[in-house]
Design an enzyme around this catalytic site. Structure first.
Site, PDB file in Angstrom:
ATOM      1  N   ASP A 179       0.842  -1.201   0.000  1.00 39.21           N
ATOM      2  CA  ASP A 179       0.000   0.000   0.000  1.00 39.21           C
ATOM      3  C   ASP A 179       0.880   1.257   0.000  1.00 39.21           C
ATOM      4  OD1 ASP A 179      -2.486  -1.618   0.539  1.00 39.21           O
ATOM      5  OD2 ASP A 179      -1.311  -2.086   2.312  1.00 39.21           O
ATOM      6  N   HIS A 207      -4.644  -3.349   6.285  1.00 37.04           N
ATOM      7  CA  HIS A 207      -4.426  -3.592   4.848  1.00 37.04           C
ATOM      8  C   HIS A 207      -5.784  -3.978   4.255  1.00 37.04           C
ATOM      9  CE1 HIS A 207      -2.892  -4.946   1.040  1.00 37.04           C
ATOM     10  NE2 HIS A 207      -3.382  -6.146   1.244  1.00 37.04           N
TER      11      HIS A 207
END
Ligand SMILES: NC(=O)c1ccc[n+]([C@@H]2O[C@H](COP(=O)([O-])OP(=O)(O)OC[C@H]3O[C@@H](n4cnc5c(N)ncnc54)[C@H](O)[C@@H]3O)[C@@H](O)[C@H]2O)c1
Ligand SMILES: O=C(O)C[C@H](O)C(=O)O
Length: 345
Positions: A179, A207
């Site tokens: 990410d 996440h």
């Protein structure tokens, strides 16, 4: 099958080069899956632990995937990697984690089109409780570094850590580096700068689609990002959702979840944890000590700085009202995930 370092040295003069370092044992679960296939070769070539660090790969797979793993192992042999001193192929977690210095827990079911990561919770939770126990009983507790990649990564890290009572929970981490890297790439594209020009960017929380990619402290070439992009609407309606939904966008485009980029992020995570970040921020899902109000014990993504083989959560940041709201959304999602698997803790 375990090949000893010495048998490889006898077999191939190519591998008989000089290094004073003892091999480190790197366990990888789901080793013949998509991510595993991208990871093994890069680890064996020294990209994770350095070009002078011999390693032994200890690969765990399901019984039905052992034949595929055998093929991958043959390919690893065929690369004649000088640093690769042995390959364990097994469906027994106790063997895979025996003496492990590193464990990359990748093996899990990936989500398919239309699924949210949370839906994988029950399907994958059992795997991580069994593997936590096996790590507890077999790994090298003094040196162990664990990275959970299999989704939902943060809560799987929590399950594994809680099932390993003799291992420091700080040795377990969850991957939000993908990410982080996705955010850097979007910012570089928007501003026309290089990814290494961008500092003090971070991912907070889970996440998942609730993660908060935060640019409020970010600098580019040392000056506030506002001097390059001063567009709150773009940040809120474009940048943040693009990073949050990138996994789903890749599944839609590719028909399968991200693999090469995930493996690359896993290598970045372990390399930086081991060798340090030179004072720069990275994002890691780590055991929360309560910093910034993230409930103690959650595996929560924070900005971290790695140094001397450890990581430290960056302290003292001011979160504005928008950031606090986003932080709370992802924090609450992690609490609800924890509640859903509390019988495994
Ligand atoms: N954290 C992240 O940023 C991130 C990014 C991408 C993918 N992922 C996740 O990583 C996981 C793996 O993705 P993939 O694309 O490699 O999937 P894949 O299906 O291609 O491979 C998974 C492998 O794991 C094996 N496996 C399943 N259960 C196992 C167990 N109990 N022990 C050992 N091996 C087992 C399977 O046999 C398979 O070979 C998924 O959960 C995916 O959602 C996470
Ligand atoms: O989104 C997914 O399910 C896969 C992975 O977590 C990703 O972020 O690409």
């Amino acid at each position: 099958m375990f090949k000893s370092a010495s048998s490889l040295l006898v077999k191939s003069g190519v591998r008989n080069y000089s290094t004073t370092k003892a091999p480190l044992r790197v366990a990888i679960t789901g080793a013949s899956g998509q991510i595993g296939y991208q990871l093994l070769f890069r680890i064996a070539s020294g990209e994770m632990l350095g070009k002078d660090q011999p390693i032994i790969l200890q690969c765990l797979e399901l019984p039905q995937a052992l034949n595929a793993l055998k093929g991958v192992s043959m390919e690893l042999d065929d690369c004649a990697f000088p640093l690769l001193k042995g390959i364990v192929q097994t469906d027994d977690p106790n063997r895979a984690f025996a003496g492990a210095d590193y464990a990359l827990l990748v093996g899990a079911k990936p989500r398919s089109k239309g699924m949210e990561r949370g839906q994988l919770l029950e399907a994958n939770a059992q795997i991580f409780s069994a593997q936590g126990k096996a790590l507890n009983n077999n790994a090298n507790r003094d040196t162990l570094r664990v990275l959970v990649v299999g989704n939902p990564a943060n809560t799987n890290a929590l399950i594994a850590a809680r099932n390993a009572p003799n291992i420091d929970p700080k040795r377990f981490t969850a991957m939000t580096r993908l990410d982080h890297n996705r955010g850097l790439a979007q910012l570089a594209d928007k501003t026309g700068c290089g990814v290494t020009d961008i500092q003090k960017f971070c991912i907070w929380g889970n996440h998942s689609a609730t993660q908060y990619p935060d640019i409020t402290h970010t600098t580019i070439k040392g000056s506030p990002i506002k001097n390059y992009v001063d567009d709150a609407v773009w940040v809120k309606d474009n940048f943040i959702p693009t990073v949050q939904q990138r996994g789903a966008a890749i599944i839609n485009a590719r028909g399968a979840s991200s693999a090469a980029s995930a493996a690359s992020a896993a290598i970045d995570h372990m390399r930086d944890w081991t060798f340090g970040t030179n004072g720069q921020w990275q994002s890691m899902g780590v055991y929360s000590d309560g910093s910034y109000g993230a409930d103690k014990g959650l595996y929560f993504s924070f900005p971290v700085i790695c140094k001397n083989g450890n990581y430290e959560i960056v302290q003292g940041l001011q979160l504005d009202a928008f950031s606090k709201d986003r932080f709370d959304v992802t924090r609450k999602e992690l609490l609800s995930e924890m509640d859903a698997i509390k019988h495994l803790l």
